[in-house]
Design an enzyme around this catalytic site. Structure first.
Site, PDB file in Angstrom:
ATOM      1  CG  HIS A  65     -21.766  38.540   5.538  1.00  0.00           C
ATOM      2  ND1 HIS A  65     -22.070  39.721   4.908  1.00  0.00           N
ATOM      3  CD2 HIS A  65     -22.276  38.665   6.802  1.00  0.00           C
ATOM      4  CE1 HIS A  65     -22.718  40.516   5.729  1.00  0.00           C
ATOM      5  NE2 HIS A  65     -22.870  39.896   6.899  1.00  0.00           N
ATOM      6  CB  CYS A 199     -32.427  53.801  29.460  1.00  0.00           C
ATOM      7  SG  CYS A 199     -33.813  54.557  28.587  1.00  0.00           S
TER       8      CYS A 199
END
Length: 686
Positions: A65, A199
């Site tokens: 794809h 983080c």
């Protein structure tokens, strides 16, 4: 999906023997229908996507794809291969091939097709039916999810007909039985969640949050798969896993990378600490959204940070996220450069900064030469700090187009001596300029050169003009004023600053306030010859950051009965984490009992910071904990300051925990350990 696949786009006897040939055969069918305008150009885009990651799935599935400018509308073609074709799946070749084509920029359409198809492919009945179907029209109808017996060319029967042929009744009954069985199977399977954790530094919180979510998922009886976007990069979740998920949890303090993969799902978006402190609540929340049918829209048109939080977030929250993005990429340069410079001083002495270039003079047998080498490498690494900070602040705002003007603005900041303040301003300006350019409507013919030529050219020129001519000089003056103020700190002022920095380092244990204090300290030593005041500040910051985990380790050792088994085990690890200057080692304790652990940690951190400044301890390295003690000025008194803060925090924690009302012992409790009171489960203050 009704108009995405028709009988003309189905080949039940695909004769290709390679994935390239299979893609070409199916793409030719798209060309014949006018869905693709340039066959070779489209196939080049398919090959480029395939080169990024194989598109084979377990179970004999291949899903090549791409998004391409040569596609006129979202299209799906299906081919069935008797011999099988290798698409890189671990379990062997694929016999069911789906070629997905979406127009350039049509992220939502692309993901909708891929997600819908992947969900169907998880159903064994669906794939078995595709392997046995004998008619192209029936295969297309099956993929579209239409009732049995419908096809592209037939107009005599329809799902809307009020009268059905006698034979159709039995077929409908069979279909109803199959649907009921599928529904029963769907009801029996566990709820599925995918999550992303990240983080600013990508070291501690990221993986703690992942483990917390996984543990909570097991306790809740759900399936959860976590993608950790840490400092070492990240491994993308399998698209099929994402497609089959019932909900998504984003626990992050920096932008989630490639967030558009998760569009169209019930989503909970929060900070990384929420996943550490209350994972069960997040799971309950995402299940509630799934039951109510709440899903997120495609996010491809937004910037990474605009996609990084709830729609109601204010500018202040986004600004914090932008700044943390820059800091997270800067920290490795700080650690590497600072440690190399410190080692250079340790080996070659404090005059090593005056040594000639090692390119002109290097003697293999002389320690001074090796010291000069390490010092000069560290100096080069430090030279990237401000450009990296500015570049990735802009990246957090505007994605990759923000990198060029951000780095250019950061480099100019160094040139004009505007330092870190200039880097912050340059990053924010660069991101804003790029966002403004991207909002301008341009002809389709020019879109291809925008990210490569137009945006970098215009944004770099604008940022350069502003930094050199407009705001650079005032920022440089402000930077100089701050440096002079730091150099002039003595006596009570220095002690108070040390206490303040100690409080900040222990307030949120690795969070934004902690990072502000740490960045302030590292900014002062990010030069070849830092001032004595800057090195004192760095020493105070590192000492205070070591206090909370070491204190919790000491408390669990001295009064283990006040802690449960898990906390006592965490206490053993906290010795190493604290000694290594990793404040996050305190998070499990703070999450369980924030009202006692956090205030006690702040008091101990303030004591250590103040004592470190009082003793005049200095530090040239930005990290390392006790492992860089030989590089510390006044090392003995420095360790005394740390020990004092650790003892204060440990004593406060023990006293505060001892004052709480004893809770009843639950049946099966850990070695008679009382069940913690309800208040101990409150989340850490942000």
């Amino acid at each position: 999906m009704s108009d995405m696949i028709t009988a003309e786009l189905v080949d039940l006897d695909l004769s290709a023997d390679t994935k390239e040939a299979a893609a070409r055969a199916l793409a030719e069918r798209m060309v014949a229908l006018g869905r693709v305008t340039d066959l070779d150009g489209f196939l080049a885009d398919v090959a480029a996507r395939e080169a990024q990651m194989p598109t084979g799935l377990d179970g004999g599935i291949g899903i090549p794809h791409c998004r391409s400018e040569h596609v006129t509308e979202p299209t799906l073609a299906f081919g069935r291969s008797a011999a099988g074709i290798d698409f890189g799946a671990a379990d062997g070749p694929a016999d069911l091939i789906f070629l997905i084509a979406a127009p350039a920029g049509a992220d939502e359409a692309h993901l909708t097709i891929l997600s819908s198809l992947a969900r169907q492919l998880m159903n064994a009945e669906f794939t078995d039916a595709l392997r046995s179907v004998g008619d192209a029209g029936a295969a297309a109808a099956l993929i579209r999810g239409e009732e049995a017996g419908s096809s592209d060319s037939s107009g005599s029967s329809s799902s809307e007909d009020s009268v059905a042929a006698p034979g159709a009744a039995s077929a409908g009954a069979a279909t109803g039985t199959t649907t009921a069985a599928a529904a029963a199977e769907e009801a029996e399977r566990p709820f599925r969640v995918v999550a992303v954790t990240s983080c600013p530094t990508g070291i501690a919180h990221t993986y703690m949050a992942a483990e917390s979510l996984e543990n909570a998922g097991r306790e809740a009886g759900i399936e959860i798969v976590v993608e950790t976007q840490g400092s070492a990069g990240f491994t993308r979740l399998d698209p099929a896993v994402i497609a089959a998920a019932d909900g998504v949890i984003f626990a992050h303090d920096v932008p989630v990378r490639e967030k558009d993969r998760f569009a169209g799902k019930p989503t909970v978006d929060t900070g990384v600490k929420a996943a550490i402190n209350r994972p069960a609540d997040l799971i309950t929340e995402v299940r509630g959204k799934a039951e109510r049918g709440e899903v997120t829209a495609a996010v491809s048109g937004d910037t990474p940070v605009e996609r990084g939080g709830e729609s109601g977030e204010g500018y202040g929250t986004k600004l914090r996220t932008w700044l943390m993005s820059g800091v997270s990429y800067m920290v490795p340069f700080v650690a590497a450069g600072g440690l190399l410079i410190a080692l250079g001083f340790a080996i070659g002495g404090y005059e090593i900064n005056e040594a000639p270039s090692v390119m002109d003079h290097f003697v293999w047998t002389q320690a001074d030469s090796w010291g000069a080498l390490l010092f000069q490498i560290g100096g080069v690494a430090f030279g990237f700090l401000v450009p990296v900070l500015a570049g990735y602040i802009a990246y957090g705002m505007a994605d990759r187009p923000g990198l060029v003007p951000g780095f250019v603005g950061g480099a100019i900041s160094l040139t004009i001596n505007a330092g870190f303040l200039g880097g912050l301003a340059a990053g924010l300006i660069a991101g804003g300029v790029v966002i403004a350019i991207q909002k301008v409507r341009i002809p389709a013919a020019l879109r291809g050169i925008m990210p490569v030529v137009v945006i970098p050219l215009i944004s770099a020129a604008v940022v350069g003009f502003l930094m050199f001519v407009v705001i650079g000089k005032p920022i440089a003056e402000a930077q100089k004023g701050m440096t002079d103020w730091l150099n002039g700190l003595t006596g009570t002022n220095a002690v108070l600053l040390g206490a303040l920095l100690g409080l900040m380092m222990c307030f949120d244990l690795g969070g934004p306030v902690n990072k502000v204090a740490y960045t302030f300290a590292t900014a002062g030593i990010a030069v070849a010859s830092p001032s004595d005041s800057a090195m004192k500040i760095m020493a105070a910051v590192m000492a205070a950051g070591m206090v909370p985990p070491l204190a919790m380790a000491l408390a669990t050792t001295v009064r283990g009965k006040l802690f449960n088994r898990t906390e006592r085990e965490n206490g053993k690890a906290a010795w190493v984490l604290g000694a290594s200057f990793i404040s996050e080692g305190t998070i499990p304790f703070a999450a369980a009992d924030p009202l006692r652990v956090i205030p006690a940690s702040m008091v101990g951190g303030a004591v250590t910071g103040a004592l470190s400044m009082t003793f005049g301890a200095t530090l040239r390295a930005p990290h390392g904990g006790i492992f860089v003690v030989p590089l510390i000025g006044n090392p003995f008194l420095y360790l005394v300051a740390i020990a004092a803060g650790v003892c204060v925090t440990a004593a406060l924690v023990i006293v505060l925990k001892g004052l709480r009302k004893p809770a009843p012992v639950a049946t099966g409790a850990d070695e008679g350990t009382p069940v913690p009171p309800a208040e101990s489960k409150q989340p850490v203050a942000a």
